[in-house]
Design a protein around this motif. Sequence first.
Motif: not given
Length: 64
Positions: A6-30
Amino acid sequence: MGLGRLMVSLKSKMRSLKIAKKSEYDKVEKSESMRMEIRSRKARKLIEQTLKVADSPKSKTFAF
């Protein structure tokens, strides 16, 4: 054993959610003004640290 799987499956789900959240927005140029502001903040911080050391009674300053 069941808890471990159960812990292994929860950890893998959390990793997949973190990866998905990173791609939701574009980096702002300075912009150039943002770069200048960052440089001036760094310069102010450096000057503040230098003055703090120079004004401390523990530092030894030499008059040339």
